[in-house]
Design a protein around this motif. Structure first.
Motif, PDB file in Angstrom:
ATOM      1  N   GLU A   1       0.989   5.789  -1.254  1.00  0.00           N
ATOM      2  CA  GLU A   1       0.241   6.973  -1.647  1.00  0.00           C
ATOM      3  C   GLU A   1      -0.035   7.019  -3.135  1.00  0.00           C
ATOM      4  O   GLU A   1      -0.929   7.731  -3.578  1.00  0.00           O
ATOM      5  CB  GLU A   1       1.003   8.231  -1.222  1.00  0.00           C
ATOM      6  CG  GLU A   1       1.025   8.447   0.269  1.00  0.00           C
ATOM      7  CD  GLU A   1      -0.373   8.498   0.868  1.00  0.00           C
ATOM      8  OE1 GLU A   1      -1.314   8.978   0.198  1.00  0.00           O
ATOM      9  OE2 GLU A   1      -0.536   8.047   2.019  1.00  0.00           O
ATOM     10  N   HIS A   2       0.704   6.241  -3.912  1.00  0.00           N
ATOM     11  CA  HIS A   2       0.509   6.264  -5.359  1.00  0.00           C
ATOM     12  C   HIS A   2      -0.330   5.070  -5.783  1.00  0.00           C
ATOM     13  O   HIS A   2      -0.213   3.977  -5.240  1.00  0.00           O
ATOM     14  CB  HIS A   2       1.859   6.237  -6.075  1.00  0.00           C
ATOM     15  CG  HIS A   2       2.793   7.313  -5.626  1.00  0.00           C
ATOM     16  ND1 HIS A   2       2.404   8.634  -5.488  1.00  0.00           N
ATOM     17  CD2 HIS A   2       4.105   7.278  -5.265  1.00  0.00           C
ATOM     18  CE1 HIS A   2       3.427   9.356  -5.078  1.00  0.00           C
ATOM     19  NE2 HIS A   2       4.474   8.551  -4.929  1.00  0.00           N
ATOM     20  N   ARG A   3      -1.185   5.294  -6.756  1.00  0.00           N
ATOM     21  CA  ARG A   3      -2.031   4.234  -7.297  1.00  0.00           C
ATOM     22  C   ARG A   3      -1.739   4.069  -8.776  1.00  0.00           C
ATOM     23  O   ARG A   3      -1.799   5.061  -9.516  1.00  0.00           O
ATOM     24  CB  ARG A   3      -3.519   4.559  -7.087  1.00  0.00           C
ATOM     25  CG  ARG A   3      -3.915   4.790  -5.632  1.00  0.00           C
ATOM     26  CD  ARG A   3      -3.856   3.484  -4.830  1.00  0.00           C
ATOM     27  NE  ARG A   3      -4.364   3.692  -3.473  1.00  0.00           N
ATOM     28  CZ  ARG A   3      -3.645   4.086  -2.449  1.00  0.00           C
ATOM     29  NH1 ARG A   3      -2.355   4.326  -2.619  1.00  0.00           N
ATOM     30  NH2 ARG A   3      -4.175   4.237  -1.259  1.00  0.00           N
TER      31      ARG A   3
ATOM     32  N   ALA B   1       6.873   6.006  -1.902  1.00  0.00           N
ATOM     33  CA  ALA B   1       5.967   6.476  -0.836  1.00  0.00           C
ATOM     34  C   ALA B   1       5.146   5.326  -0.271  1.00  0.00           C
ATOM     35  O   ALA B   1       3.921   5.370  -0.218  1.00  0.00           O
ATOM     36  CB  ALA B   1       5.064   7.584  -1.362  1.00  0.00           C
TER      37      ALA B   1
ATOM     38  N   PRO C   1      -2.855  16.609  -1.809  1.00  0.00           N
ATOM     39  CA  PRO C   1      -4.217  16.137  -2.048  1.00  0.00           C
ATOM     40  C   PRO C   1      -5.229  17.213  -1.687  1.00  0.00           C
ATOM     41  O   PRO C   1      -4.923  18.169  -0.982  1.00  0.00           O
ATOM     42  CB  PRO C   1      -4.331  14.954  -1.074  1.00  0.00           C
ATOM     43  CG  PRO C   1      -3.472  15.378   0.069  1.00  0.00           C
ATOM     44  CD  PRO C   1      -2.308  16.127  -0.541  1.00  0.00           C
TER      45      PRO C   1
ATOM     46  N   ASN D   1       5.862  11.812  -2.174  1.00  0.00           N
ATOM     47  CA  ASN D   1       4.884  11.196  -1.302  1.00  0.00           C
ATOM     48  C   ASN D   1       3.472  11.595  -1.706  1.00  0.00           C
ATOM     49  O   ASN D   1       3.040  11.325  -2.811  1.00  0.00           O
ATOM     50  CB  ASN D   1       5.191  11.539   0.165  1.00  0.00           C
ATOM     51  CG  ASN D   1       4.550  10.586   1.148  1.00  0.00           C
ATOM     52  OD1 ASN D   1       3.381  10.696   1.455  1.00  0.00           O
ATOM     53  ND2 ASN D   1       5.321   9.619   1.618  1.00  0.00           N
ATOM     54  N   ILE D   2       2.753  12.315  -0.850  1.00  0.00           N
ATOM     55  CA  ILE D   2       1.329  12.540  -1.090  1.00  0.00           C
ATOM     56  C   ILE D   2       1.068  13.675  -2.073  1.00  0.00           C
ATOM     57  O   ILE D   2       0.014  13.736  -2.702  1.00  0.00           O
ATOM     58  CB  ILE D   2       0.613  12.778   0.249  1.00  0.00           C
ATOM     59  CG1 ILE D   2      -0.888  12.599   0.100  1.00  0.00           C
ATOM     60  CG2 ILE D   2       0.995  14.110   0.854  1.00  0.00           C
ATOM     61  CD1 ILE D   2      -1.617  12.494   1.415  1.00  0.00           C
TER      62      ILE D   2
ATOM     63  N   GLU E   1       4.654   6.927   7.752  1.00  0.00           N
ATOM     64  CA  GLU E   1       3.950   7.783   6.797  1.00  0.00           C
ATOM     65  C   GLU E   1       4.684   9.111   6.634  1.00  0.00           C
ATOM     66  O   GLU E   1       5.171   9.686   7.604  1.00  0.00           O
ATOM     67  CB  GLU E   1       2.520   8.056   7.274  1.00  0.00           C
ATOM     68  CG  GLU E   1       1.623   6.840   7.230  1.00  0.00           C
ATOM     69  CD  GLU E   1       0.180   7.211   7.526  1.00  0.00           C
ATOM     70  OE1 GLU E   1      -0.323   8.182   6.912  1.00  0.00           O
ATOM     71  OE2 GLU E   1      -0.441   6.546   8.369  1.00  0.00           O
ATOM     72  N   ARG E   2       4.736   9.585   5.415  1.00  0.00           N
ATOM     73  CA  ARG E   2       5.357  10.867   5.079  1.00  0.00           C
ATOM     74  C   ARG E   2       6.829  10.903   5.474  1.00  0.00           C
ATOM     75  O   ARG E   2       7.357  11.936   5.902  1.00  0.00           O
ATOM     76  CB  ARG E   2       4.630  12.035   5.754  1.00  0.00           C
ATOM     77  CG  ARG E   2       3.116  11.914   5.782  1.00  0.00           C
ATOM     78  CD  ARG E   2       2.509  12.013   4.407  1.00  0.00           C
ATOM     79  NE  ARG E   2       1.056  11.884   4.535  1.00  0.00           N
ATOM     80  CZ  ARG E   2       0.340  10.922   3.975  1.00  0.00           C
ATOM     81  NH1 ARG E   2       0.939  10.000   3.236  1.00  0.00           N
ATOM     82  NH2 ARG E   2      -0.958  10.865   4.129  1.00  0.00           N
TER      83      ARG E   2
ATOM     84  N   TYR F   1       1.151  19.207   2.868  1.00  0.00           N
ATOM     85  CA  TYR F   1      -0.055  18.745   2.191  1.00  0.00           C
ATOM     86  C   TYR F   1      -1.344  18.936   2.985  1.00  0.00           C
ATOM     87  O   TYR F   1      -2.430  18.896   2.412  1.00  0.00           O
ATOM     88  CB  TYR F   1       0.077  17.255   1.834  1.00  0.00           C
ATOM     89  CG  TYR F   1      -0.291  16.314   2.961  1.00  0.00           C
ATOM     90  CD1 TYR F   1      -1.574  15.794   3.074  1.00  0.00           C
ATOM     91  CD2 TYR F   1       0.648  15.951   3.925  1.00  0.00           C
ATOM     92  CE1 TYR F   1      -1.908  14.940   4.117  1.00  0.00           C
ATOM     93  CE2 TYR F   1       0.319  15.105   4.946  1.00  0.00           C
ATOM     94  CZ  TYR F   1      -0.961  14.590   5.045  1.00  0.00           C
ATOM     95  OH  TYR F   1      -1.284  13.747   6.076  1.00  0.00           O
TER      96      TYR F   1
ATOM     97  N   ASP G   1       3.345   2.813   2.253  1.00  0.00           N
ATOM     98  CA  ASP G   1       2.641   2.942   3.523  1.00  0.00           C
ATOM     99  C   ASP G   1       2.592   1.616   4.280  1.00  0.00           C
ATOM    100  O   ASP G   1       2.567   1.605   5.512  1.00  0.00           O
ATOM    101  CB  ASP G   1       1.213   3.438   3.276  1.00  0.00           C
ATOM    102  CG  ASP G   1       0.414   3.572   4.546  1.00  0.00           C
ATOM    103  OD1 ASP G   1       0.718   4.470   5.344  1.00  0.00           O
ATOM    104  OD2 ASP G   1      -0.514   2.767   4.747  1.00  0.00           O
TER     105      ASP G   1
ATOM    106  N   ARG H   1       0.857  -1.185   0.000  1.00  0.00           N
ATOM    107  CA  ARG H   1       0.000   0.000   0.000  1.00  0.00           C
ATOM    108  C   ARG H   1       0.892   1.234   0.000  1.00  0.00           C
ATOM    109  O   ARG H   1       1.952   1.237   0.622  1.00  0.00           O
ATOM    110  CB  ARG H   1      -0.895   0.039   1.246  1.00  0.00           C
ATOM    111  CG  ARG H   1      -2.017  -0.979   1.241  1.00  0.00           C
ATOM    112  CD  ARG H   1      -2.578  -1.180   2.647  1.00  0.00           C
ATOM    113  NE  ARG H   1      -2.852   0.060   3.336  1.00  0.00           N
ATOM    114  CZ  ARG H   1      -4.069   0.591   3.535  1.00  0.00           C
ATOM    115  NH1 ARG H   1      -5.126  -0.050   3.062  1.00  0.00           N
ATOM    116  NH2 ARG H   1      -4.226   1.710   4.201  1.00  0.00           N
TER     117      ARG H   1
END
Length: 979
Positions: A177-179, A203, A941, A937-938, A264-265, A488, A205, A175
């Protein structure tokens, strides 16, 4: 002691500068000490850096330099910040060459520089004990990483065995942050072998590699529940040499999984697995890495360390196991959990025994988190002479105990009752400070004004917070292209934000409020029992519950009572079983005889509690026997918690219940006299509180005026906030119980935004003192009461002496600074927002512009001492200049200012410098494809779904131009000072 000398709640001793946290009791009236004789002088507390707001300070990529640090720290100091919390996070695209790996030699060099610069500037410095959150990093091995409980169940008949090897292979999981997430085949095991560049790019998770995980228990159960330990019958290949001796056997195989949660981050050099928070070994190894990095650094100038909440289970599955669980459970609960695995793991088993086992399991996990992580970390910081600041919410434990174990409990969010879990622990246990991660996601990016922030901060104060941390400031070199480096999820407290021009006004307001709130102790009356064991004994979707404010307590009497008291003028703190054990009875304090380490209380309230440890119930009834009044809402507790030694403990509990002989009293309340005190039982909370003679502040009813009452050497401080869009004027009753007369000399008002103070108008209403208040929309005031007569000028109450005069004429609008392009100056015959002009540059403009007007002094009216300048509609805040002199900064929500009549001449020049949001310039950048979202990373968003673009990132393309500037009407109203 001179009135200007502050008394610090932190006393320093020894060569190491080790901090001894001491509640100074009667001496905590810092800056407001007694004068000679029976009089006290009226003065503002001196402001220290601790009183000022602090800020979380993100180091993106830790791409900092000594010059850059010095540049921005001077800006922060000048803006009125008191301190910074260094939290390294992910980097910025295009700046990779400047990244500094976390805790490397170079990183320690810039950190040491930060500490020295902080000392020069009198800026306090805290350090997050991780990059991003939670605790973790590349030095965390599989052995020290968070664990999960995995199991297989086998149903066997007589003579049957388990033919296949008893093994468990974790399914691959990635898992991030990127899909879509990176393919697991590309990820090396262990994680640290993947290199900083890849880990920053990916990034990640959560990662679970498809590996066999170890078998840690194998138990067989017959139909009667009798258990047989089969672990020794399994060979190295996983085969079991055993057959069921009769029908109906169940075999449970327990495996120790790798939960796979990652930081995270994470900043460069901080990527890796999160630690096992239930293991003292894991914590020791984790903090040992910091010890090595700190070797050779004095850490002089570092105040403390910080943890940004638990959040391990913000992932697939739960971190619900640790290698020492079974042995710890047996030691703490007194029986073997392995004997009861079906009761624990069968989700359909809701028998009383199964619920008690589940409760014991959750209690054990919570105690391991408290003892092995929270207290272990606190002790580590204490050995270094540093404070520990912790966000305990979200943890699978009694968060009141976690908060109480550290120096500074920290909360976050927008719910006053959520805040009270942190402040209650501080109040009950005598912690001087409660901090807050403040103003996170008030609105979507670039939409929050300083007025929005002020309203949010005031709610924190009402919830017991007295040490504000903004969320936050991102380090950004001064040479970075506008809007600079951003975080973010935040209100962007950046020097590039036009509102930074007026940020100091907000910071000064907070500092003045906190100078009172930090120099006093709580004065709450009620201890409301936190029914953790009712929650522990309820089945859920998962093995563990995670506690965060009232989440999980919906529909309970506990929540309903807390909400009702909070909106009906009652002051209270939550209390845990562990904290109840620390209570005592103080017969010398007849009004508030229940004594905790942090203060005194009138009563303890049980709100529809079912499960309670017999030790807690014994202590509660002992307090009643000594003379306290105990309140029970709805019904008495029905049983003890857990399964351990149940019969003996339940017998003790039943004897305690039998000792209560209730008799009906007036109002439907039942009373059981017990020793010198009593237990009151009823289903109407208002009647219960009234019969117990609990103080009620009438101003708190229905929530129009929010308040918090605190005590200092000679009396009380009330922080009162008008929580409405309408002005408030009238007398407010105070339940402060002053011993002296109703003379106004015993009551004073301090306006932390207007910076005016004086003796209040007071009268006696129904046997209580009532103070006259004039509050603008969302305005706050500090009321100081004193048992000694206060000496000083009268507070400047005002009333209109005539009608308002509109300031009209030709307004000159000049654009001072901002961008992307400075619009041309314009003259307006009618005042209006600059976004309503025809200039396209004005539509795109974010910055500061000045509205100027020459006007004549209004016709003289006898007795006028002041004029009220009302700006009308301002987007978003403004500084006011009259005849070349700056007279105020207004940040809203109210934009009125009282001007001394002597400042007005026959002919006057008014200049109003307005700063707007960043929004319109960002909108311009989005329309023109100018890049500002360039983070790893994120990468920026959206908070709200409607602001999410096709690429999944935040966008303003759907926005209209946000009104900016001054629309008025601007008026002057003559005022007279009232006696």
């Amino acid at each position: 002691m001179p009135s200007h000398i502050r008394v610090s709640k932190y006393q320093f001793s020894g060569k190491t500068g080790k901090i001894r946290l001491k509640r100074l009791g009667a001496l905590m009236a810092a800056g407001l000490m007694l004068g000679s004789g029976a009089h006290a002088q009226l003065s503002w507390p001196a402001v220290t850096r601790q009183n000022k707001p602090w800020a979380r300070w993100w180091w993106e990529g830790s791409a900092v330099s000594e010059k850059g640090l010095s540049d921005v720290m001077h800006l922060y100091k000048d803006a009125g910040l008191g301190g910074l919390e260094v939290t390294p996070i992910y980097g910025v695209n295009g700046e990779e060459s400047k990244n500094i790996p976390f805790l490397s030699k170079r990183w320690m060099e810039v950190f040491d520089y930060t500490l020295s610069e902080g000392k020069k500037l009198d800026l306090g410095i805290d350090l997050a004990n991780a990059t991003g959150w939670p605790f973790g990093g590349p030095w965390v091995t599989d052995a020290d990483a968070s664990k999960s409980l995995e199991f297989k169940k086998y149903d066997l008949q007589k003579g049957q065995g388990i033919t296949a090897p008893i093994t468990f292979k974790q399914e691959a999981l990635v898992r991030g942050e990127h899909r879509p997430a990176v393919d697991i085949s590309l990820i090396k095991d262990p994680i640290r072998l993947n290199g900083i560049d890849n880990l920053q790019k990916w990034a990640l998770d959560q990662v679970r590699f498809p590996v066999n995980i170890p078998l840690v228990a194998l138990m067989a159960y017959d139909r009667q529940g009798n258990a047989t330990d089969l672990a020794d019958l399994v060979d190295k290949s996983g085969h079991l040499n055993w057959q069921a001796p009769e029908d109906g056997y169940q075999v449970y195989a327990i495996f120790q999984g790798l939960h796979g949660k990652m930081v995270e981050r994470a900043a460069p050099g901080g990527e890796g697995f999160v630690i096992d928070h239930f293991s003292t070994t894991a914590l020791g190894h984790y903090l040992g890495h910091f010890d090595s990095a700190f070797n050779g650094s004095s850490l002089d100038g570092l105040r403390g360390f910080f943890n940004d909440s638990y959040e391990v289970d913000d992932a697939a599955g739960q971190a619900d196991f640790t290698p020492g669980l079974f042995s710890a459970f047996k030691e703490l609960r007194g029986y073997d959990l392995k004997q009861y695995l079906p009761e624990l793991l069968d989700k359909n088993n809701t028998s009383p025994e199964a619920l008690r086992v589940l409760s014991d399991y959750r209690q054990t996990i919570g105690e391991l988190l408290l003892e092995h992580f929270t207290k272990g970390w606190q002790n580590w910081g204490q050995q270094k002479g540093k404070l520990i600041r912790n966000q305990s919410h979200g943890s699978p434990a009694n968060i009141l105990d976690l908060y109480a174990a550290v120096d500074i409990p920290e909360t976050e969010g927008e719910d006053e009752l959520r805040f009270k879990f942190a402040s209650s622990a501080a109040d009950v246990m005598g912690k001087p400070l409660t901090s807050s991660e403040s103003a996170t996601w008030l609105q979507d990016h670039f939409l929050s004004s300083l007025a929005d922030v002020k309203k949010a901060i005031d709610l924190y104060f009402l919830g017991g917070v007295n040490h504000v941390f903004y969320h936050g400031v991102a380090y950004s070199p001064l040479e970075a292209t506008w809007p600079g480096w951003l975080f973010y999820a935040a209100v962007h407290f950046q020097p590039t934000n036009p509102q930074w021009k007026n940020f100091t006004a907000l910071n000064e307001y907070i500092a003045h409020c906190q100078s009172f709130l930090q120099s006093s102790t709580p004065d709450n009356d009620i201890l409301q029992y936190f029914p953790i064991f009712d929650s522990y004994a309820k089945k859920g979707r998962s093995l563990l519950n995670h506690y965060d404010g009232m989440k999980g307590f919906e529909g309970t009497d506990f929540k309903a009572n807390a909400e009702w008291m909070n909106t009906n003028g009652y002051s209270f703190d939550f209390i845990s079983d562990r904290q109840i054990a620390s209570l005592g009875f103080d017969g010398s304090n007849t009004a508030k005889p229940i004594k905790s380490p942090g203060g005194h209380y009138q009563t303890l309230l049980l709100s529809g509690v079912d499960h309670i440890p017999e030790q807690s119930f014994t202590k509660i009834l002992d307090l009643a026997k000594a003379g306290a009044t105990i309140l029970v809402y709805n019904h008495l507790p029905t049983t003890v918690n857990g399964l351990s030694d149940l019969d003996a403990r339940q017998k003790v509990f039943s004897q305690l219940l039998a000792s209560l002989n209730f008799k009906a009293t007036a109002g439907g309340i039942q009373k059981a006299s017990l020793g010198k005190g009593a237990v009151l039982l009823g289903s109407n909370l208002a009647d219960l509180l009234q019969q117990a003679r609990i103080r009620q502040e009438q101003m708190g009813v229905k929530g129009r005026l929010g308040f918090i009452r605190k005590v200092y050497q000679d009396g009380h401080y009330y922080f009162i906030n008008n929580r409405s869009d309408s002005s408030f004027e009238g007398y407010v009753n105070l339940a402060d119980d002053l011993d002296n007369s109703t003379a106004s000399g015993s009551y004073a008002l301090f306006s932390p935004m207007q910076l005016k103070s004086g003796l209040a108008n007071v009268k006696n209403e129904g046997g209580r003192h009532a103070v006259f208040l004039q509050l603008r929309p969302w305005e706050s005031v500090i009321v100081r009461t004193s048992d000694k007569e206060l000496k000083g000028e009268k507070y400047a109450y005002t009333r209109p002496a005539g009608p308002a005069t509109a300031l009209t004429g030709n307004w000159k609008l000049t654009f001072n600074e901002g961008g992307p392009t400075l619009p041309k100056a314009v003259t307006m015959s009618r005042l209006d927002y600059w976004t309503n002009t025809k200039d396209t540059n004005a539509l795109n403009f974010s910055g500061t512009a000045t509205y100027e007007l020459d006007f004549k002094k209004p016709a003289q009216i006898s007795g006028v001492t002041r004029y009220r300048l009302r700006l009308g509609s301002v987007k978003e805040n403004a500084s006011i200049w009259l005849n070349g002199q700056k007279i105020a900064t207004l940040i809203g929500p109210d934009f009125t200012l009282d001007i001394d009549a002597k400042l007005l001449k026959d002919n006057n020049h008014l200049a109003i410098r307005v700063s707007n949001l960043m929004a319109n310039r960002i909108h311009y950048m989005d329309k023109n494809g100018l890049v500002y979202k360039r983070f790893y990373n994120i990468n920026f968003p959206a908070h709200d779904a409607q602001n999410r673009g096709k690429d999944g990132l935040f966008t303003t393309l759907g926005w209209d131009i946000k009104p900016s500037g001054l629309a008025g009407p601007v008026t002057l109203t003559p005022l007279k000072t009232t006696p």
